[in-house]
Design an enzyme around this catalytic site. Structure first.
Site, PDB file in Angstrom:
ATOM      1  N   TYR A 129     -21.056  14.637 -16.099  1.00  0.00           N
ATOM      2  CA  TYR A 129     -19.998  14.522 -16.922  1.00  0.00           C
ATOM      3  C   TYR A 129     -19.551  13.193 -17.271  1.00  0.00           C
ATOM      4  CZ  TYR A 129     -18.512  19.163 -15.451  1.00  0.00           C
ATOM      5  OH  TYR A 129     -18.063  20.656 -15.383  1.00  0.00           O
ATOM      6  N   LYS A 137      -2.739  13.702  14.486  1.00  0.00           N
ATOM      7  CA  LYS A 137      -2.031  14.356  13.492  1.00  0.00           C
ATOM      8  C   LYS A 137      -3.117  14.660  12.466  1.00  0.00           C
ATOM      9  CE  LYS A 137      -1.417   9.517  12.045  1.00  0.00           C
ATOM     10  NZ  LYS A 137      -0.466   8.429  11.668  1.00  0.00           N
TER      11      LYS A 137
HETATM   12  C1  LIG Z   1      -0.954   7.400  12.760  1.00  0.00           C
HETATM   13  C2  LIG Z   1      -0.315   6.771  13.764  1.00  0.00           C
HETATM   14  C3  LIG Z   1      -1.095   5.717  14.785  1.00  0.00           C
HETATM   15  C4  LIG Z   1      -2.347   5.924  14.692  1.00  0.00           C
HETATM   16  O1  LIG Z   1      -2.901   4.960  13.747  1.00  0.00           O
HETATM   17  P1  LIG Z   1      -4.448   4.837  13.642  1.00  0.00           P
HETATM   18  O2  LIG Z   1      -4.414   3.469  12.558  1.00  0.00           O
HETATM   19  O3  LIG Z   1      -4.986   5.692  13.223  1.00  0.00           O
HETATM   20  O4  LIG Z   1      -4.810   4.062  15.021  1.00  0.00           O
HETATM   21  C5  LIG Z   1      -0.276   5.288  15.622  1.00  0.00           C
HETATM   22  N1  LIG Z   1       1.153   5.118  15.537  1.00  0.00           N
HETATM   23  C6  LIG Z   1       1.799   5.965  14.769  1.00  0.00           C
HETATM   24  C7  LIG Z   1       3.277   5.932  14.782  1.00  0.00           C
HETATM   25  C8  LIG Z   1       1.138   6.589  13.562  1.00  0.00           C
HETATM   26  O5  LIG Z   1       1.932   7.231  12.907  1.00  0.00           O
END
Ligand SMILES: *Cc1c(COP(=O)(O)O)cnc(C)c1O
Length: 367
Positions: A256, A35
């Protein structure tokens, strides 16, 4: 010459990290979670190295389309399921498996007239209280889904809130067992933290694990048990160069808001990297950074296009930093390594956020 900042995606590290997860959970099939454009690495760039996974999990239907266009014919799981009833037709066209976490998603399936059955992952809320059916409501949701002609196989799913802690999954596991009861079907429970921290715990044994962050070489347990502890390798490096050097007197300030005041005469390096590249603007004085292979620190506030660093440790190591000298923001270069988790910790965040925030203007190379 283009502005001298670039990101490098290390495909060998992605493959290595996937193997590490397999070693931690040898009995499970692996969803490579890609994702958010593969956590900022780029789905197309990561695909070749991760295609030995058993499936890809993501949220966005356009990312699923991208994977199919890359030639992936195996399983794809939509981790948040459909966002609207019309998504069901696309699930059929692309053969996507999808999560069902709320009543409305069952309603949409019930009135959907399609041409193939849907493989769904029914999500239970075991304490995180974001999405999913409560353990008490779970069996009824399963019965309703199971009775629909539109639905084929149903997998049981939950997501842990505290998988990075010892004992952090006990309560969730008890709720999951209670909610699933004797219902048949495959199971998927573990994210990266659960797979690595609790991989040997028979209670989390499942048909599928869902690692994300571990694949990209950032530790799901932060610096407490770091990436080296889990034998994960950084899959992203952010590199740049010095574009100027300032000699300042004691009492002079940098950047800054004059956040840093030189306690003595100092040489300050100016780096072509700023928050518009995805470097965290909140990074404080002292955030680690590597110049010419030597570890030093950020001084002064992060600007949109530049940061400023203390060059004294670099000179003290016998180097002669100059315009064009290499700078490592995180990851690795020929001379050094700097964990993205260390930079994230200094900035009060996680490796997840830094890699996802890599800006579109940064040129990316694949190695
Ligand atoms: C993002 C996600 C994962 C992966 O999580 P990590 O902590 O990056 O391993 C697994 N399951 C779901 C439902 C997620 O949304």
């Amino acid at each position: 010459m283009p502005r001298p900042i670039s990101a490098v995606i290390h495909t060998a590290a992605l493959s290595h990290n996937l193997l590490r997860v397999r070693q931690a959970t040898p009995a499970s099939k692996v969803w490579a979670v890609v994702k958010a454009n593969a956590y900022g690495h780029g789905i197309a760039r990561a695909y070749g190295a991760l295609r030995t996974a058993d499936g890809f999990a993501l949220l966005d239907l356009t990312e699923a389309e991208k994977l199919r266009a890359l030639g992936w014919v195996g399983p794809i799981l939509l981790l948040e399921g459909c966002f609207a009833p019309e998504d069901l037709a696309l699930c059929e066209r692309l053969n996507l498996w999808h999560v069902v976490h709320c009543r409305e998603q069952i309603d949409w399936l019930a009135v959907h007239r399609g041409n193939r059955t849907h493989r769904v992952f029914l999500k239970m809320n075991t304490g995180m209280n974001r999405v999913g059916f409560s353990p008490e409501a779970y069996a009824a949701a399963w019965e309703r889904l199971n009775a629909l002609p539109q639905v084929g196989e149903i997998t049981h799913m939950t997501h842990f809130a505290c998988a990075d802690e010892a004992g952090g999954i006990d309560e969730a596991l008890a709720r999951f067992a209670r909610g699933v009861g004797h219902l048949p079907g495959e199971r998927t429970l573990s994210n990266s933290a659960a797979a690595l921290v609790h991989g040997a715990d028979p209670r989390v044994a499942s048909d599928w694990v869902r690692p994300g962050i571990a694949l990209y070489g950032s530790s799901p347990t932060g610096l407490a048990l770091d990436a080296a502890h889990w034998k994960l390798r950084p899959a992203m490096s952010l590199r740049s160069e010095l574009i100027d050097i300032q000699h300042i007197a004691a009492g002079e300030c940098v950047g800054y808001g004059a956040r840093f005041t030189a306690p003595r005469p100092m040489r300050i390096g100016v780096v072509a990297c700023g928050y518009a590249d995805g470097y965290p603007r909140v990074a404080p004085n002292g955030t680690p950074i590597v110049v010419d292979g030597v570890r030093t620190q950020l001084v002064g506030r992060v600007s949109m296009d530049m940061i400023t660093v203390d060059l004294e440790p670099v000179f003290a190591a016998g180097n002669q930093p100059m315009i064009g000298s290499p700078v490592l923001l995180w990851g690795q270069d020929a001379q050094a390594e700097l964990s993205i988790d260390e930079v994230a910790a200094a900035a009060g965040t996680l490796g997840y956020e830094l890699m996802c925030a890599l800006a579109a203007r940064v040129p990316v190379r694949v190695e």
